[in-house]
Design an enzyme around this catalytic site. Structure first.
Site, PDB file in Angstrom:
ATOM      1  N   TYR A 190       0.844  -1.228  -0.096  1.00 19.74           N
ATOM      2  CA  TYR A 190      -0.119   0.285  -0.231  1.00 19.74           C
ATOM      3  C   TYR A 190       0.970   1.336   0.065  1.00 19.74           C
ATOM      4  O   TYR A 190       0.969   2.060   1.114  1.00 19.74           O
ATOM      5  CB  TYR A 190      -0.804   0.021   1.247  1.00 19.74           C
ATOM      6  CG  TYR A 190      -1.781  -1.188   1.410  1.00 19.74           C
ATOM      7  CD1 TYR A 190      -2.381  -1.763   0.093  1.00 19.74           C
ATOM      8  CD2 TYR A 190      -2.275  -1.635   2.507  1.00 19.74           C
ATOM      9  CE1 TYR A 190      -3.155  -2.820   0.317  1.00 19.74           C
ATOM     10  CE2 TYR A 190      -3.331  -2.879   2.510  1.00 19.74           C
ATOM     11  CZ  TYR A 190      -3.708  -3.216   1.221  1.00 19.74           C
ATOM     12  OH  TYR A 190      -4.555  -4.410   1.377  1.00 19.74           O
ATOM     13  N   MET A 191       1.734   1.276  -1.053  1.00 17.04           N
ATOM     14  CA  MET A 191       2.946   2.397  -1.167  1.00 17.04           C
ATOM     15  C   MET A 191       2.219   3.963  -0.875  1.00 17.04           C
ATOM     16  O   MET A 191       1.081   4.066  -1.543  1.00 17.04           O
ATOM     17  CB  MET A 191       3.372   2.491  -2.624  1.00 17.04           C
ATOM     18  CG  MET A 191       4.569   1.222  -2.472  1.00 17.04           C
ATOM     19  SD  MET A 191       5.721   1.349  -3.943  1.00 17.04           S
ATOM     20  CE  MET A 191       6.997   0.378  -3.358  1.00 17.04           C
TER      21      MET A 191
END
Length: 533
Positions: free
Chosen positions: A471-472
């Site tokens: 979930y950059m």
């Protein structure tokens, strides 16, 4: 701010230089591919803006529509390889023409890093490398990086209904991205992460060599199973252990609102969910809805869904929750008994008895504009803290933000925090993500995400504040677009994703890709005495 007229010629000159330079790079790259040994086949798999199908090829797996704007930087070329030699040729030609390469599997990167860059780049789109080959005799499978969750589940089930795999929930998410970040799904409390079940891989390194677990070595093999995609090479395929599942599993999805004592039910969930039997997983999603029974003038209410998979019969899950979580109020009418493959259909947001073939449709699920964040909790959030969180949700229109909670415990507690780059094992209660839809009032909703992020600070992990690499979030920090990035600079985001494992990842990267060919805004950096002095 209005620019002085004298500045405009410089801008025009700079723009002209950029586009002419990009055009030259594109031409050189295409000429390089044309000279390759696969020229007859690979040129048919190439898209440029000159092609009428370029936009469709680019949008094919852009799953965050925030990155479909005309102002979003576009690749110079998209290549959709079908063979390992195609990939080798693309790597060679990118190096020869000094173009960066982005690797796209399912296109679900929160900040679009698999198909967006601020420097001239090409996209290596793995969609055509998507085979899943299950071997029931050894309870293993080879899975290509371009396959999706849906394809993975479907083809395993076609081979045998006795096994599954602990990958993710959404059918159209790419396997390559999931496994590169460790990967979690509804079986993590029983079998751990998807990456925990990977036993071999075929990786193409920056030199174009094809490496397996034996030839890449255990350090690099460790790094690719959770160190994030796009840092170490192109993983073409993964060999995984299949895990046993019973012939009948139980599923349910029930809703509770504030008027139904949702806050106290969820407060209890925080402590109970990680301690339930390994076979039972209950995840939660919170959203604002409109309710006639709400006492608020605007009739808004918070609604929490409790969504569950139990590896067993309905009577057993009813007995477990009746004893350990009676506050939920689960009754037999809430629970369905289905096969494991139908459960995977259900957790991809399809009707529970929809045909498994639905899992093969890569474009049926909705695509949204959003900004997302992730956090981890080691202790329950207080009732007062939850009520403040609901107040933040009420600031946006109904349905415009989501809260997602994923409990840990079970098998996750039994695996060392250094077994994979993913460090969040024993001691973590749950992972938390929140999203705001940004298709309108984007600036306002981005500000909302930032303010909620600040509100959560006293409740979540600290020193460092943890986040999940799949979930950059570029708000945490970025590498320099060109040149080297210091260890100190990269640590601002790297320690948050990987904790103490970040140091080992930097070491592995420095040996595996010393010239930093595989790079993006949050790729693992190469240690440099010059940049780290």
């Amino acid at each position: 701010m209005k620019l002085p007229t004298s500045f405009l010629p410089f801008l025009i000159l700079l723009s002209t230089f950029y586009f002419s330079s990009s055009a030259a790079k594109t031409d050189d790259f295409l000429k390089c591919l044309a000279k390759s040994s696969d020229s007859n086949s690979i040129t048919k798999l190439v898209y440029t803006p000159a092609n009428s199908t370029f936009d469709a090829a680019l949008r094919y797996s852009i799953n965050n529509l925030r990155f479909t704007k005309p102002t979003t930087p576009k690749p110079l070329v998209i290549v959709t390889p079908k063979t390992e030699s195609h990939i080798q040729n693309v790597i060679y030609c990118c190096k020869k023409t000094s173009l960066e390469m982005r690797i796209r599997s399912g296109g679900h990167n929160f900040d679009g890093l698999s198909y967006v860059s601020s420097v001239p780049f090409i996209v290596l789109d793995m969609r055509n490398i998507n085979k899943v080959t299950a071997d029931v005799s050894t309870a293993t499978a080879w899975v290509d990086s371009g396959a999706t969750n849906g394809e993975l589940y479907y083809h395993i089930n076609k081979a045998t209904s006795a096994y599954g795999f602990p990958s993710g929930l959404w059918a159209n998410v790419g396997v390559g991205g999931i496994l590169s970040g460790g990967g979690y799904g509804m079986l993590r409390r029983k079998y751990g992460l998807a990456g925990d079940q990977v036993i071999d891989a075929r990786l193409i390194c920056a030199d174009g060599k094809i490496l397996t677990r034996k030839t890449m070595g255990e350090n690099l093999f460790w790094a690719i199973r959770g160190g994030g995609g796009g840092s170490f090479g192109v993983v073409v395929s993964w060999k995984v252990n299949l895990v046993p599942v019973p012939p009948v599993v139980s599923i349910f999805k029930i809703f509770r609102t504030l008027e139904q004592d949702m806050t106290n039910i969820f407060y209890k969930w925080q402590s109970v969910a990680p301690l339930l039997p390994k076979e039972l997983d209950i995840r939660c999603t919170g959203i604002v809805n409109i309710s006639k029974t709400s006492p608020r003038p605007d009739k808004k209410t918070m609604q929490m869904s409790f969504e569950s998979l139990y590896l067993g019969r309905a009577k057993d899950v009813l007995a477990i929750l009746g004893k350990q979580f009676p506050e939920l109020g689960l009754v037999k009418e809430d629970v369905l008994e289905v096969s494991y493959i139908q459960a995977m259909v259900f957790f991809s947001e399809f009707p529970p008895y929809a045909p498994p073939e639905y899992l093969l449709n890569k474009t049926v699920l909705p695509r949204l504009d959003y900004k997302g964040r992730s956090d981890f909790f080691k202790k329950p959030m207080s009732v007062k803290g939850l009520q403040g969180l609901w107040d933040y949700m009420f600031k946006l229109p109904a349905g415009m933000a989501y809260l997602q909670y994923t409990p840990f415990g079970g098998r996750m507690n039994e695996i060392s925090s250094s077994a994979l780059p993913f460090p969040y094992r024993a001691g973590y209660l749950y992972m938390f993500n929140f999203f705001a839809l940004t298709h309108e009032e984007e600036d306002k909703r981005m500000a909302w995400v930032r303010s909620l992020d600040t509100y959560l600070t006293p409740y979540v992990t600290s020193n460092p504040r943890c986040a999940y690499v799949n979930y950059m979030n570029l708000w945490m920090g970025q590498n320099n677009p060109t040149g080297s990035t210091s260890y100190v600079q990269a640590s601002k985001w790297g320690k948050r994703y990987f904790g103490a494992n970040f140091d080992k990842l930097v070491m592995v990267k420095s040996f595996a890709d010393p010239f930093n060919f595989f790079r993006h805004e949050q790729s693992i950096p190469v240690f440099s005495l010059w940049s780290d002095m």
